[in-house]
Write a protein that holds these residues in place. Structure first.
Motif, PDB file in Angstrom:
ATOM      1  N   ILE A   1      -4.232   5.951   8.062  1.00  0.00           N
ATOM      2  CA  ILE A   1      -4.666   4.752   7.345  1.00  0.00           C
ATOM      3  C   ILE A   1      -4.616   3.585   8.317  1.00  0.00           C
ATOM      4  CG2 ILE A   1      -4.329   3.369   5.248  1.00  0.00           C
ATOM      5  CD1 ILE A   1      -4.232   6.246   4.509  1.00  0.00           C
ATOM      6  N   ILE A   2      -5.699   2.846   8.403  1.00  0.00           N
ATOM      7  CA  ILE A   2      -5.720   1.697   9.307  1.00  0.00           C
ATOM      8  C   ILE A   2      -6.294   0.505   8.549  1.00  0.00           C
ATOM      9  CG2 ILE A   2      -8.010   2.186  10.302  1.00  0.00           C
ATOM     10  CD1 ILE A   2      -6.800   1.398  13.034  1.00  0.00           C
ATOM     11  N   GLY A   3      -5.894  -0.674   8.951  1.00  0.00           N
ATOM     12  CA  GLY A   3      -6.400  -1.875   8.290  1.00  0.00           C
ATOM     13  C   GLY A   3      -5.618  -3.069   8.771  1.00  0.00           C
ATOM     14  N   PRO A   4      -6.159  -4.262   8.549  1.00  0.00           N
ATOM     15  CA  PRO A   4      -5.445  -5.456   9.015  1.00  0.00           C
ATOM     16  C   PRO A   4      -4.133  -5.650   8.265  1.00  0.00           C
ATOM     17  CG  PRO A   4      -7.344  -6.076   7.683  1.00  0.00           C
ATOM     18  CD  PRO A   4      -7.429  -4.597   7.880  1.00  0.00           C
ATOM     19  N   SER A   5      -3.296  -6.519   8.770  1.00  0.00           N
ATOM     20  CA  SER A   5      -2.011  -6.786   8.137  1.00  0.00           C
ATOM     21  C   SER A   5      -2.232  -7.312   6.717  1.00  0.00           C
ATOM     22  CB  SER A   5      -1.255  -7.819   8.966  1.00  0.00           C
ATOM     23  OG  SER A   5       0.022  -7.980   8.431  1.00  0.00           O
ATOM     24  N   GLY A   6      -1.490  -6.750   5.765  1.00  0.00           N
ATOM     25  CA  GLY A   6      -1.631  -7.192   4.374  1.00  0.00           C
ATOM     26  C   GLY A   6      -2.727  -6.469   3.617  1.00  0.00           C
ATOM     27  N   SER A   7      -3.320  -5.438   4.225  1.00  0.00           N
ATOM     28  CA  SER A   7      -4.419  -4.749   3.541  1.00  0.00           C
ATOM     29  C   SER A   7      -3.913  -3.655   2.601  1.00  0.00           C
ATOM     30  CB  SER A   7      -5.392  -4.169   4.567  1.00  0.00           C
ATOM     31  OG  SER A   7      -4.707  -3.313   5.447  1.00  0.00           O
ATOM     32  N   GLY A   8      -2.602  -3.480   2.497  1.00  0.00           N
ATOM     33  CA  GLY A   8      -2.080  -2.551   1.507  1.00  0.00           C
ATOM     34  C   GLY A   8      -1.703  -1.179   2.043  1.00  0.00           C
ATOM     35  N   LYS A   9      -1.590  -1.033   3.363  1.00  0.00           N
ATOM     36  CA  LYS A   9      -1.253   0.278   3.945  1.00  0.00           C
ATOM     37  C   LYS A   9       0.119   0.752   3.479  1.00  0.00           C
ATOM     38  CE  LYS A   9      -1.624  -1.305   8.204  1.00  0.00           C
ATOM     39  NZ  LYS A   9      -1.940  -2.717   7.905  1.00  0.00           N
ATOM     40  N   THR A  10       1.090  -0.161   3.611  1.00  0.00           N
ATOM     41  CA  THR A  10       2.445   0.200   3.189  1.00  0.00           C
ATOM     42  C   THR A  10       2.485   0.468   1.689  1.00  0.00           C
ATOM     43  OG1 THR A  10       3.447  -1.033   4.989  1.00  0.00           O
ATOM     44  CG2 THR A  10       4.813  -0.645   3.055  1.00  0.00           C
ATOM     45  N   THR A  11       1.798  -0.373   0.926  1.00  0.00           N
ATOM     46  CA  THR A  11       1.779  -0.201  -0.528  1.00  0.00           C
ATOM     47  C   THR A  11       1.201   1.162  -0.899  1.00  0.00           C
ATOM     48  OG1 THR A  11       1.470  -2.574  -0.719  1.00  0.00           O
ATOM     49  CG2 THR A  11       1.025  -1.267  -2.671  1.00  0.00           C
ATOM     50  N   LEU A  12       0.146   1.567  -0.196  1.00  0.00           N
ATOM     51  CA  LEU A  12      -0.469   2.867  -0.463  1.00  0.00           C
ATOM     52  C   LEU A  12       0.554   3.997  -0.267  1.00  0.00           C
ATOM     53  CD1 LEU A  12      -3.982   3.876   0.832  1.00  0.00           C
ATOM     54  CD2 LEU A  12      -2.102   5.450   1.082  1.00  0.00           C
ATOM     55  N   LEU A  13       1.269   3.963   0.864  1.00  0.00           N
ATOM     56  CA  LEU A  13       2.268   5.008   1.115  1.00  0.00           C
ATOM     57  C   LEU A  13       3.407   4.942   0.108  1.00  0.00           C
ATOM     58  CD1 LEU A  13       2.994   5.686   4.872  1.00  0.00           C
ATOM     59  CD2 LEU A  13       1.457   6.821   3.302  1.00  0.00           C
ATOM     60  N   ARG A  14       3.830   3.723  -0.247  1.00  0.00           N
ATOM     61  CA  ARG A  14       4.959   3.587  -1.164  1.00  0.00           C
ATOM     62  C   ARG A  14       4.599   4.057  -2.573  1.00  0.00           C
ATOM     63  NH1 ARG A  14       9.376   0.959   0.147  1.00  0.00           N
ATOM     64  NH2 ARG A  14       9.640   0.191  -1.980  1.00  0.00           N
ATOM     65  N   CYS A  15       3.334   3.889  -2.957  1.00  0.00           N
ATOM     66  CA  CYS A  15       2.896   4.434  -4.243  1.00  0.00           C
ATOM     67  C   CYS A  15       2.923   5.958  -4.196  1.00  0.00           C
ATOM     68  CB  CYS A  15       1.484   3.953  -4.570  1.00  0.00           C
ATOM     69  SG  CYS A  15       1.411   2.238  -5.090  1.00  0.00           S
TER      70      CYS A  15
ATOM     71  N   ASP B   1      -7.619  13.433  11.654  1.00  0.00           N
ATOM     72  CA  ASP B   1      -8.811  14.177  11.249  1.00  0.00           C
ATOM     73  C   ASP B   1      -9.729  13.263  10.460  1.00  0.00           C
ATOM     74  OD1 ASP B   1      -7.955  16.683  12.206  1.00  0.00           O
ATOM     75  OD2 ASP B   1      -6.734  16.961  10.405  1.00  0.00           O
ATOM     76  N   HIS B   2      -9.083  12.401   9.653  1.00  0.00           N
ATOM     77  CA  HIS B   2      -9.831  11.481   8.801  1.00  0.00           C
ATOM     78  C   HIS B   2      -9.157  10.130   8.877  1.00  0.00           C
ATOM     79  CE1 HIS B   2     -12.268  14.522   6.640  1.00  0.00           C
ATOM     80  NE2 HIS B   2     -11.259  15.294   6.998  1.00  0.00           N
ATOM     81  N   ILE B   3      -9.951   9.072   8.934  1.00  0.00           N
ATOM     82  CA  ILE B   3      -9.407   7.722   8.994  1.00  0.00           C
ATOM     83  C   ILE B   3      -9.818   6.979   7.728  1.00  0.00           C
ATOM     84  CG2 ILE B   3      -9.370   5.554  10.290  1.00  0.00           C
ATOM     85  CD1 ILE B   3     -10.120   7.203  12.778  1.00  0.00           C
ATOM     86  N   VAL B   4      -8.834   6.383   7.063  1.00  0.00           N
ATOM     87  CA  VAL B   4      -9.127   5.515   5.926  1.00  0.00           C
ATOM     88  C   VAL B   4      -9.038   4.087   6.437  1.00  0.00           C
ATOM     89  CG1 VAL B   4      -8.426   4.783   3.616  1.00  0.00           C
ATOM     90  CG2 VAL B   4      -8.064   7.162   4.331  1.00  0.00           C
ATOM     91  N   VAL B   5     -10.156   3.368   6.384  1.00  0.00           N
ATOM     92  CA  VAL B   5     -10.135   1.975   6.821  1.00  0.00           C
ATOM     93  C   VAL B   5      -9.984   1.094   5.591  1.00  0.00           C
ATOM     94  CG1 VAL B   5     -11.342   0.169   8.090  1.00  0.00           C
ATOM     95  CG2 VAL B   5     -11.652   2.566   8.740  1.00  0.00           C
ATOM     96  N   LEU B   6      -8.865   0.372   5.524  1.00  0.00           N
ATOM     97  CA  LEU B   6      -8.636  -0.543   4.409  1.00  0.00           C
ATOM     98  C   LEU B   6      -9.074  -1.950   4.809  1.00  0.00           C
ATOM     99  CD1 LEU B   6      -5.120   0.410   2.975  1.00  0.00           C
ATOM    100  CD2 LEU B   6      -7.366   1.030   2.100  1.00  0.00           C
ATOM    101  N   ALA B   7      -9.590  -2.693   3.814  1.00  0.00           N
ATOM    102  CA  ALA B   7      -9.984  -4.078   4.061  1.00  0.00           C
ATOM    103  C   ALA B   7      -8.971  -4.996   3.399  1.00  0.00           C
ATOM    104  CB  ALA B   7     -11.378  -4.323   3.498  1.00  0.00           C
ATOM    105  N   ARG B   8      -8.994  -6.273   3.768  1.00  0.00           N
ATOM    106  CA  ARG B   8      -8.185  -7.251   3.049  1.00  0.00           C
ATOM    107  C   ARG B   8      -8.437  -7.119   1.564  1.00  0.00           C
ATOM    108  NH1 ARG B   8      -6.816 -11.773   6.726  1.00  0.00           N
ATOM    109  NH2 ARG B   8      -5.742 -10.508   8.264  1.00  0.00           N
TER     110      ARG B   8
END
Ligand SMILES: Nc1ncnc2c1ncn2[C@@H]1O[C@H](COP(=O)(O)OP(=O)(O)OP(=O)(O)O)[C@@H](O)[C@H]1O
Ligand SMILES: [Mg+2]
Lengths: 280, 246
Positions: free
Chosen positions: A38-52, A206-213
């Motif tokens: 998972i990649i994305g700018p700071s605050g795009s919800g990467k940590t939140t996604l994993l924590r969910c 293998d797969h990249i999830v690009v998250l946006a703000r």
């Protein structure tokens, strides 16, 4: 069956009378043994996604399935490796930390069996000679290896890693990333890995999830570059350039502050196509 | 320490005050030696220590139970905070009259007073320690399937150990204060009595060197407990685990 499935997952935080959308209708599905980054700018919800996914946060809407079962709370089928170098228990040795996890995960195994298993996983991360040290006697990189061994020992359905190497220096970081890939190819564990380093994403995934703000999925990008990935490979450089554009951090367009907010139009790679778009 | 002793001896020999009230250090030690030889002080010390041991032991158990419950159930945490706000500032000796009315004089009243005086500072430290356990470690515990008392026992209590040891130090000091003060207020129960009673009685008979000897014993026990027990405990645990700088 998919190993991990996000179905229209949204997460809204209420902070100080204000609503913060951390995830917006995130959907994707991870097959067994795959490495997703998972990649994305700071605050795009990467940590939140994993924590969910880990069960530490409850999605506001949507659902998350792991091996077909709905996530309702924390569990050993999803082991998290945190960025925090303080995630080991300081009162246990290296072996003790892994052993505690194994004893909890395998109540039917004897202490001896758990001990052997713990040593096996510590050997896997290259720490067999340090089993009797306490965490405060280890370097940052060694601590993260122990955390990985502890998580792997539980044999989770999916290994979650939230920028596990972000607090380490560049050389240690590159070394550990390479080792993680070795471990992954040996154990074939399913991995969901968070980073905001584009090269790290391209080397691992293998797969990249690009998250946006705002926490929406900007693109699901399969990464077919041949392994082991070489930074010098022209295909790698091209893929990196495209990921840069997707993230809106186009190096050739300096000074455009809103570049990352803008949906870069007309580019074939930037539409969040459901089936994903190939980089190479 | 040595300098202090010399100054004392010097001042005493100057005879600025009557020797009865300000005895020389040598006479204090002579009295200490004879007290030890004749056995009264040893018995009194043992008696005090056994009351403190019982009271403090009960206080430790009760504190662990109370702070664990407060971690597990928000209602318990609220109740504990409210009680703590009211009772923690109350000097323990102030409840002695009520204890005497309810439970009569006797060792059990002293044990209860010690329990009361050590319980609040202990609980305050343990509870604060438990609440400041690093979130990541708690989440690792939950991730491993721990919850309830399992989580408290395996993760939160060990992580709170620096605060727990600090609380034990305060608890021990308060327990001593309570036991000595209580015996001075209502004297001994029957033949038995601890060091507080010893000090009180020796003052009554104006055996001032013996009063000082009793104080020396209290100081010596304090130093022994600090240096042997607490320092040892810290070296074996939080220093060994690199947790003492918190
Ligand atoms: N517990 C919380 N309460 C309120 N808002 C939160 C909470 N956790 C996260 N957020 C908000 O949700 C958004 C996403 O945060 P998150 O930590 O998931 O981002 P991230 O992509 O991991 O960022 P970074 O790269 O900086 O780690 C942010 O706007 C953040 O302020
Ligand atoms: Mg983050």
């Amino acid at each position: 069956m998919k190993q991990v499935e996000f179905r229209q997952v949204s997460k809204v935080f209420a902070a100080g009378g204000q609503k913060i959308v951390a995830l917006r209708e995130v959907s994707f599905a991870v097959g067994p043994g795959e490495f997703w980054t998972i990649i994305g700018p700071s605050g795009s919800g990467k940590t939140t996604l994993l924590r969910c996914l880990a069960g530490f946060e409850k999605p506001t809407s949507g659902e998350i399935l792991v091996a077909g079962r709905r996530v309702t709370g924390p569990g050993r089928d999803r082991m998290m490796v945190f960025q925090d170098l303080g995630q080991l228990f300081p009162w246990h040795t290296v072996l003790g930390n892994v052993l505690l996890a194994l004893r909890l995960a395998w109540p039917d195994k004897s202490r001896k069996e758990c001990c052997d298993l713990a040593r096996f996983y510590l050997r896997l991360v290259g720490l067999e000679e340090y089993v009797h040290l306490y965490p405060h006697q280890l370097s940052g990189g060694m601590k993260q290896r122990v955390a990985i061994a502890r998580a792997l020992g539980v044999q989770p359905a999916v290994l979650l890693m939230d920028e596990p190497f972000a607090s380490l220096d560049a050389i240690t970081r590159a070394g550990l990333t390479a080792e993680l890939l070795n471990i992954w190819s040996e154990t074939r564990v399913t991995v969901i890995f968070v980073t905001h380093n584009i090269e790290e994403a391209l080397i691992t995934a293998d797969h990249i999830v690009v998250l946006a703000r705002g926490g929406s999925v900007r693109a699901l990008v399969p990464n077919d570059l041949p392994r082991p990935r070489q930074v010098e490979d022209p295909a790698f450089a091209a893929a990196r350039q495209r990921l840069h554009e997707l993230l809106g951090q186009v190096p050739t367009l300096p000074g455009e502050e809103t570049a990352h907010e803008r949906e870069p139009e007309g580019h074939p790679l930037v539409r969040p196509a459901p089936g994903g778009v190939h980089l190479s | 320490m040595c300098a202090l002793a010399l100054v004392w001896e010097f001042l005493a020999r100057l005879r600025l005050w009557p020797e009865l009230l300000f005895p020389s250090l040598s006479s204090v030690f002579a009295s200490l030696a004879s007290e030890i030889a004749h056995g009264e002080i040893a018995g009194r010390t043992w008696y005090s220590l056994s009351l403190i041991g019982t009271g403090l032991g009960l206080a430790i158990l009760a504190s662990f139970l109370a702070s664990s419950l407060a971690m597990l159930f928000p209602a318990c945490a609220d109740a504990l905070s409210a009680l703590m706000a009211v009772l923690h500032p109350l000097p323990a000796i102030a409840i002695l009259p009520i204890l005497l009315l309810w439970f009569k004089t006797g060792p059990h009243s002293i044990v209860l007073l010690i329990l009361f005086s050590a319980f609040w500072p202990l609980t305050a430290s343990i509870h604060a320690g438990l609440r400041s356990v690093p979130v990541t470690q708690v989440e690792v515990g939950k991730n491993l399937g721990l919850k309830g008392f399992g989580l408290v026992w395996n993760v939160m209590l060990p992580a709170a150990l620096p605060a727990i040891i600090a609380g034990l130090r305060v608890g021990w000091a308060r327990a001593w204060q309570a036991s000595v003060a209580a015996e001075m207020v209502f004297g001994a129960s029957g033949k038995d009595g601890g060091l507080g009673w010893f000090l009180y009685k020796k003052r009554y008979f104006l055996e001032v060197p013996a009063v000082f000897a009793g104080m020396l014993v209290i100081i010596a026990i304090g130093l022994l407990v600090e240096n042997l027990l607490y320092k040892f405990l810290e070296r074996q645990t939080i220093e060994r685990w690199g947790m003492s700088s918190e």
